[in-house]
Design a protein around this motif. Structure first.
Motif, PDB file in Angstrom:
ATOM      1  N   ASP A   1       0.534   4.141  -2.700  1.00 14.20           N
ATOM      2  CA  ASP A   1       0.183   5.493  -2.265  1.00 14.20           C
ATOM      3  C   ASP A   1       1.177   6.513  -2.815  1.00 14.20           C
ATOM      4  N   ARG A   2       2.446   6.161  -2.821  1.00 12.26           N
ATOM      5  CA  ARG A   2       3.465   7.088  -3.339  1.00 12.26           C
ATOM      6  C   ARG A   2       3.299   7.274  -4.845  1.00 12.26           C
TER       7      ARG A   2
ATOM      8  N   ASP B   1       0.380   7.004  -6.427  1.00 13.36           N
ATOM      9  CA  ASP B   1      -0.836   7.800  -6.584  1.00 13.36           C
ATOM     10  C   ASP B   1      -0.550   9.285  -6.337  1.00 13.36           C
ATOM     11  N   ALA B   2       0.259   9.558  -5.318  1.00 10.75           N
ATOM     12  CA  ALA B   2       0.584  10.953  -4.993  1.00 10.75           C
ATOM     13  C   ALA B   2       1.340  11.626  -6.137  1.00 10.75           C
TER      14      ALA B   2
ATOM     15  N   ARG C   1       0.831  -1.198   0.000  1.00  9.56           N
ATOM     16  CA  ARG C   1       0.000   0.000   0.000  1.00  9.56           C
ATOM     17  C   ARG C   1       0.869   1.253   0.000  1.00  9.56           C
ATOM     18  N   SER C   2       1.985   1.224   0.731  1.00 11.80           N
ATOM     19  CA  SER C   2       2.882   2.369   0.780  1.00 11.80           C
ATOM     20  C   SER C   2       3.420   2.709  -0.605  1.00 11.80           C
TER      21      SER C   2
END
Length: 327
Positions: A279-280, A282-283, A275-276
């Motif tokens: 998420d990076r 996606d950011a 997930r980390s």
């Protein structure tokens, strides 16, 4: 120690100037599957032969107890408690499957009626009733292996040694054999299994010992052994060079393969770690075209512990998962 079906300390065996076992310690809990994993020549079969009283350990070896009996002082009691299925089938191809079973019943000193009852039950249990009256020489490899184990069970042993029971079997027969082994353990039987198949040890064993050059290189559950090896990672592949560069900026420290437009990010394979990474991405407004998660498996463990492992058949790596997204 009372909960151990097999215990051995400092097993040693040499043939001439060749040391086969050099201080092997074993502790096998009752009602479990314990796998000795190693390539050909690692000493697996020698270990089984010693524990089953077929050969003697060398002087200097420590005490060995099998089924609660001391191997040195009560070998007959050990033999009465165990069953052994070796690498090579003990089936007599000149007689029928049923006759092989009845012969084994005679060797176990069962009465005629008891021998026939046990034979009928085991032939049905191992799905050999239709072939029972046929010469064993006509059986397939999988059928011979099932008959071999059925013969081993005639004396109702509570400890069974299976020396590479699936070598040479096709995938379907191998999976059938795995099911049989699980049934035995569910019935309270202890199984010491030797294998050179990494997948087999991972699939069946409660505990695994990696045997290398006559010593135990490591022992534990499959998950414990996998945690010994670093190298888990997430691999991201891109088709758009601009997206690749943006992802490389967002995932500082990732190993980059500019030619393949791929990034490799260290990861323990957990959901949180994955997930980390996502998420990076996606950011940064980036989407990978392909994402692969790799966690160490027994192949990695074996190669790390032995420095190669020649002779160990390669197995599929089910821990590797690939997710492909539309660009």
């Amino acid at each position: 120690m009372t909960d151990l079906a097999i215990s051995a300390t400092g097993l040693r065996k040499a043939y001439g100037d060749k040391t086969v076992l050099d201080g092997v310690d074993l502790a096998v809990p009752r009602g479990s599957v314990f796998a000795l994993l190693g390539p050909n020549g690692a000493g697996k079969t020698t270990t089984v032969k010693i524990l089953s009283t077929l050969v003697s350990a060398d002087p200097g070896s420590g005490p060995v107890r099998v089924g609660g009996h001391d191997l040195a002082t009560a070998p007959q009691a050990v033999r009465a408690a165990i069953g052994v299925t070796g690498q090579f089938s003990a089936v007599d191809g000149l007689i029928t499957g049923e006759e092989n079973m009845l012969l084994m019943a005679d060797l176990q000193h069962l009465s005629k009626s008891e021998g026939r009852r046990v034979t009928a039950e085991l032939l049905e249990r191992f799905d050999l009733v239709d072939a029972a009256k046929k010469p064993a020489s006509t059986y397939s490899g999988g059928m011979k292996r099932r008959l071999d184990i059925a013969m081993t069970l005639v004396g109702d042993p509570r400890i069974i040694f299976l020396d590479e029971p699936t070598t040479g079997l096709d995938p379907r027969s191998r999976h059938t054999m795995w099911g049989i082994i699980r049934e035995l353990v569910n019935g309270g039987v202890t199984v010491l299994l030797t294998t050179q198949y990494l997948e087999e040890a991972d699939e069946l064993a409660d505990r695994i010992a990696v045997l290398h050059d006559g010593t135990i290189a490591a022992e534990g559950t499959a998950d414990e052994l996998k945690r010994l090896v670093p190298g888990g990672h997430v691999r991201l592949r891109f088709t758009d060079p601009a997206a690749y560069r943006s992802a490389a900026d967002a995932l500082a420290g990732a190993a980059a393969d500019d030619e393949a437009l791929a990034l490799q990010v260290p990861s323990d394979g957990s959901q949180r770690a994955l997930r980390s990474v996502l998420d990076r991405l996606d950011a940064a407004g980036v989407e990978a075209d392909e994402l692969t998660v790799h966690t160490p498996d027994l192949d990695d463990v074996f190669f790390a512990l032995t420095g190669g492992g020649a002779g160990v058949p390669a197995q599929p790596k089910p821990q590797t998962k690939t997710l492909t997204q539309e660009a």
